[in-house]
Design a protein around this motif. Structure first.
Motif, short mmCIF file in Angstrom:
data_model
loop_
_atom_site.label_atom_id
_atom_site.label_comp_id
_atom_site.label_asym_id
_atom_site.label_seq_id
_atom_site.Cartn_x
_atom_site.Cartn_y
_atom_site.Cartn_z
N THR A 105 0.80 -1.34 0.11
CA THR A 105 0.10 -0.05 0.05
C THR A 105 0.74 1.27 0.02
O THR A 105 1.86 1.31 0.78
N ALA A 106 0.62 2.22 -1.03
CA ALA A 106 1.33 3.42 -1.05
C ALA A 106 0.86 4.35 0.12
O ALA A 106 -0.23 4.54 0.39
N ILE A 107 1.70 4.88 0.89
CA ILE A 107 1.48 5.74 2.09
C ILE A 107 2.18 6.97 1.67
O ILE A 107 3.39 7.13 1.51
N ALA A 108 1.36 8.07 1.57
CA ALA A 108 2.00 9.42 1.44
C ALA A 108 2.85 9.88 2.58
O ALA A 108 2.20 9.92 3.51
N THR A 109 3.96 9.94 2.40
CA THR A 109 4.79 10.48 3.54
C THR A 109 5.79 11.80 3.24
O THR A 109 7.09 11.75 3.36
N PRO A 110 5.24 12.78 2.95
CA PRO A 110 5.92 14.08 2.26
C PRO A 110 6.50 14.60 3.64
O PRO A 110 6.38 14.30 4.98
N GLY A 111 7.72 15.29 3.48
CA GLY A 111 8.61 15.88 4.54
C GLY A 111 9.75 15.88 3.93
O GLY A 111 10.70 17.02 3.84
N HIS A 112 10.50 14.90 3.66
CA HIS A 112 11.95 14.60 2.83
C HIS A 112 11.68 15.38 1.56
O HIS A 112 12.35 16.16 1.19
N THR A 113 10.46 14.85 0.98
CA THR A 113 10.52 15.55 -0.18
C THR A 113 8.79 15.73 -0.44
O THR A 113 8.06 15.14 0.32
N LEU A 114 8.29 16.59 -1.42
CA LEU A 114 6.88 16.63 -1.49
C LEU A 114 6.17 15.66 -1.87
O LEU A 114 4.98 15.11 -1.53
N ASP A 115 6.93 14.73 -2.64
CA ASP A 115 6.22 13.54 -3.35
C ASP A 115 6.79 12.10 -2.70
O ASP A 115 6.51 10.98 -3.31
N HIS A 116 6.92 12.20 -1.55
CA HIS A 116 7.69 10.88 -0.85
C HIS A 116 6.51 10.00 -0.53
O HIS A 116 5.55 10.29 0.04
N ILE A 117 6.87 8.64 -0.85
CA ILE A 117 5.86 7.49 -0.76
C ILE A 117 6.60 6.62 0.37
O ILE A 117 7.89 6.18 -0.22
N ALA A 118 6.19 6.03 1.22
CA ALA A 118 6.36 4.70 1.82
C ALA A 118 5.43 3.61 1.25
O ALA A 118 4.36 3.98 0.73
N TYR A 119 5.91 2.37 1.42
CA TYR A 119 5.21 1.26 0.88
C TYR A 119 5.05 0.29 2.20
O TYR A 119 6.04 -0.28 2.68
N PHE A 120 3.80 -0.08 2.55
CA PHE A 120 3.47 -0.96 3.54
C PHE A 120 2.75 -2.24 3.23
O PHE A 120 1.97 -2.40 2.36
N ASP A 121 3.52 -3.29 3.91
CA ASP A 121 3.05 -4.81 3.52
C ASP A 121 2.20 -4.84 4.86
O ASP A 121 3.09 -5.67 5.98
N GLU A 122 1.02 -4.81 5.04
CA GLU A 122 -0.01 -5.13 6.05
C GLU A 122 0.11 -6.39 6.45
O GLU A 122 0.40 -6.80 7.98
N ARG A 123 0.49 -7.38 5.75
CA ARG A 123 0.29 -8.78 6.36
C ARG A 123 1.75 -9.05 7.12
O ARG A 123 1.51 -9.85 8.12
N HIS A 124 2.75 -8.52 6.46
CA HIS A 124 4.06 -8.79 7.21
C HIS A 124 4.69 -7.85 8.35
O HIS A 124 5.52 -7.91 8.72
N ARG A 125 3.77 -6.66 8.19
CA ARG A 125 4.03 -5.46 9.14
C ARG A 125 5.52 -4.90 8.58
O ARG A 125 6.14 -4.55 9.24
N SER A 126 5.62 -4.85 7.31
CA SER A 126 6.84 -4.46 6.44
C SER A 126 6.62 -3.17 6.00
O SER A 126 5.72 -2.80 5.31
N LEU A 127 7.70 -2.24 6.43
CA LEU A 127 7.59 -0.59 5.88
C LEU A 127 8.74 -0.48 5.17
O LEU A 127 9.73 -0.45 5.73
N PHE A 128 8.65 -0.11 3.91
CA PHE A 128 9.66 0.46 3.10
C PHE A 128 9.60 1.95 3.13
O PHE A 128 8.93 2.62 2.35
N THR A 129 10.59 2.63 3.68
CA THR A 129 10.55 3.84 4.11
C THR A 129 11.10 4.81 3.28
O THR A 129 11.23 6.11 3.45
N GLY A 130 12.00 4.40 2.15
CA GLY A 130 12.68 5.38 1.21
C GLY A 130 13.68 6.32 2.30
O GLY A 130 14.42 5.75 3.04
N ASP A 131 13.81 7.45 2.08
CA ASP A 131 14.42 8.53 2.70
C ASP A 131 13.81 9.21 4.08
O ASP A 131 14.27 9.83 4.72
N SER A 132 12.45 8.70 4.24
CA SER A 132 11.80 9.31 5.66
C SER A 132 12.52 8.62 6.75
O SER A 132 12.49 9.39 7.90
#
Length: 287
Positions: A105-132
């Motif tokens: 699931t794409a999670i909007a996480t602006p702050g580091h950049t305006l367009d920043h997105i994290a990706y969340f795997d809810e089943r395994h509780r894994s979060l791909f955070t990029g530079d956030s």
């Protein structure tokens, strides 16, 4: 679920050992952040990915996104991003990317950049955070695109997801995701107190503040630290707790004394006499 890191050959002050390209799933798979347009790195990503079905970008910085176009050509996989480059598909907050048994699931996480997105795997509780969130150290918030208020909101949102593991854009995997997110929130709060204390002592510019609060950091990191200090100052300005003045071409910052609305007693931003709701009420009454 298979999660594999392919480390890009771009080490640096911001990049740490290099950009982490994450391959998620096994036939078909997803690649997150192909990194720079480096032929050797992209060949390794394509080889490890096998049947690559989607390429996801967390943001469009040059250490994360440029390799996407060449990887898409080599594999035929579509590229998804919040601020898509030419030929890519636009991602929106909450959108799900389903590839085989992988659901992100794409999670909007602006702050580091305006367009920043994290990706969340809810089943395994894994979060791909990029530079956030990084595996080591903290993320650089560099105005004007970097915005600390948005970033703190994004940290709280990621914390509310209750992830178990963080797969960052740089640095090692974080096995205690809740602890890392709390650490990040507390770190920014502590930095803000240091900035306020520096202003109270008479220090007036980001470059002057840096030695006072980053004295234990190498000097080559001080320019980046000054950008983070500026992000704090802009947040304080927006909250009516600090202001900048330009004298002879030099911008200097000062603390503002807390002010309250003369009508209701609520906090007031800047030097106004009325808070926002009371200002609106007065306008309506006078109309």
């Amino acid at each position: 679920m298979r999660i594999l890191r392919v480390l890009a050959p771009n080490p640096g002050i911001r990049e740490l050992e290099g950009t982490n390209t994450w391959i998620v799933g096994d036939g078909p798979s997803i690649a997150i952040d192909p990194g720079p347009d480096d032929a050797g790195h992209l060949r390794e990503v394509a080889r490890e990915a096998g049947h690559l079905a989607a390429i996801l970008l967390t943001h469009d910085h040059p250490d994360h996104a440029p390799g996407a176009a060449a990887l898409a050509v080599a594999t035929g996989a579509p590229v998804y991003a919040a601020r898509p480059p030419e030929g890519a598909k636009r991602l929106t907050d909450g959108q799900r990317i389903v590839v085989g048994d992988v659901v992100l699931t794409a999670i909007a996480t602006p702050g580091h950049t305006l367009d920043h997105i994290a990706y969340f795997d809810e089943r395994h509780r894994s979060l791909f955070t990029g530079d956030s969130v990084l595996g080591r150290g903290t993320s650089v918030i560099d105005p004007p695109e970097g915005d600390l208020t948005s970033y703190l909101r994004s940290l709280r949102r990621m914390r509310e997801l209750s992830p178990s593991v963080i797969y960052p854009g740089h640095g090692p995997v974080v096995l205690d995701a809740p602890g890392k997110l709390e650490e990040y929130v507390q770190h920014r709060a502590a930095r803000e107190e240091q900035v306020l204390a520096a202003l109270a002592s008479g220090v007036r510019t980001p470059e002057e503040i840096v030695p006072a609060i980053y004295g234990d950091h190498p000097a080559d990191l001080h320019p980046l630290a000054a950008r983070s200090v500026l992000a704090h100052l802009l947040k304080l300005e927006n909250e009516g707790r600090a202001e900048r003045r330009t004298t002879a071409g030099a911008v200097r910052w000062t603390l503002l004394e807390p002010r309250t609305c003369v009508r209701c007693g609520r906090p007031v931003k800047g030097r106004g006499l009325l808070c926002g709701p009371c200002s609106l009420a007065v306008l309506q009454e006078s109309g």
